[in-house]
Design a protein around this motif. Structure first.
Motif, PDB file in Angstrom:
ATOM      1  N   ALA A 170       0.832  -1.213   0.000  1.00  0.00           N
ATOM      2  CA  ALA A 170       0.000   0.000   0.000  1.00  0.00           C
ATOM      3  C   ALA A 170       0.862   1.258   0.000  1.00  0.00           C
ATOM      4  CB  ALA A 170      -0.961  -0.004   1.186  1.00  0.00           C
ATOM      5  N   ALA A 171       1.888   1.296   0.839  1.00  0.00           N
ATOM      6  CA  ALA A 171       2.775   2.458   0.891  1.00  0.00           C
ATOM      7  C   ALA A 171       3.559   2.596  -0.412  1.00  0.00           C
ATOM      8  CB  ALA A 171       3.730   2.338   2.079  1.00  0.00           C
ATOM      9  N   LEU A 172       3.999   1.479  -0.969  1.00  0.00           N
ATOM     10  CA  LEU A 172       4.735   1.496  -2.230  1.00  0.00           C
ATOM     11  C   LEU A 172       3.847   2.004  -3.361  1.00  0.00           C
ATOM     12  CD1 LEU A 172       7.169   0.870  -4.002  1.00  0.00           C
ATOM     13  CD2 LEU A 172       6.466  -1.505  -4.024  1.00  0.00           C
ATOM     14  N   GLU A 173       2.617   1.525  -3.421  1.00  0.00           N
ATOM     15  CA  GLU A 173       1.693   1.991  -4.454  1.00  0.00           C
ATOM     16  C   GLU A 173       1.471   3.499  -4.341  1.00  0.00           C
ATOM     17  OE1 GLU A 173      -2.885   1.858  -4.577  1.00  0.00           O
ATOM     18  OE2 GLU A 173      -2.228  -0.032  -5.490  1.00  0.00           O
ATOM     19  N   GLN A 174       1.245   3.969  -3.135  1.00  0.00           N
ATOM     20  CA  GLN A 174       1.009   5.400  -2.918  1.00  0.00           C
ATOM     21  C   GLN A 174       2.224   6.223  -3.352  1.00  0.00           C
ATOM     22  OE1 GLN A 174       0.200   6.422   1.159  1.00  0.00           O
ATOM     23  NE2 GLN A 174      -0.433   8.481   0.646  1.00  0.00           N
TER      24      GLN A 174
END
Length: 113
Positions: free
Chosen positions: A73-77
């Protein structure tokens, strides 16, 4: 979102960029921020796709990003924030098997998320 995987599972994200420079710049940031353990930058390839009702042909650079489900999730953001495309390709592929020592290294190298 990645369906039904444990947070410590490893996954590989695929994305494309319009230039080698942008791809390498983003790859460095993601590894430096420990959102990814390793990113493989593939040489230019040709993408053929339909966008906004038109058929397009473009040269793009592909990144293969090794990370964990926990960091997804953090990587996608972060990837969306850094990417120049309005709608970047971001697809996560689960890793079903791999060299145990390598998978452990990926898990240990990714601390963000």
């Amino acid at each position: 979102m990645i369906p039904a995987a444990t947070p410590d599972a490893i996954c590989v994200l695929m994305t494309t960029f319009p230039s080698q420079d942008e791809a390498e710049r983003v790859a460095r940031i993601l590894v430096e921020e420990r959102l990814a353990a390793c990113i493989h930058v593939l040489p230019r390839g040709v993408s053929i796709y339909r966008w906004e009702g038109r058929l397009n042909v473009a040269e793009e650079v592909t990144l293969l990003i090794k990370t964990t489900v926990r960091a997804y999730a953090a990587l996608e953001q972060r990837l969306r924030a850094l990417h120049s495309y309005t709608l970047p390709e971001i697809m996560a592929l689960p890793v079903r098997a791999g060299l145990p020592d390598y998978l452990a290294w990926v898990a240990a190298a990714v601390t963000a998320g």
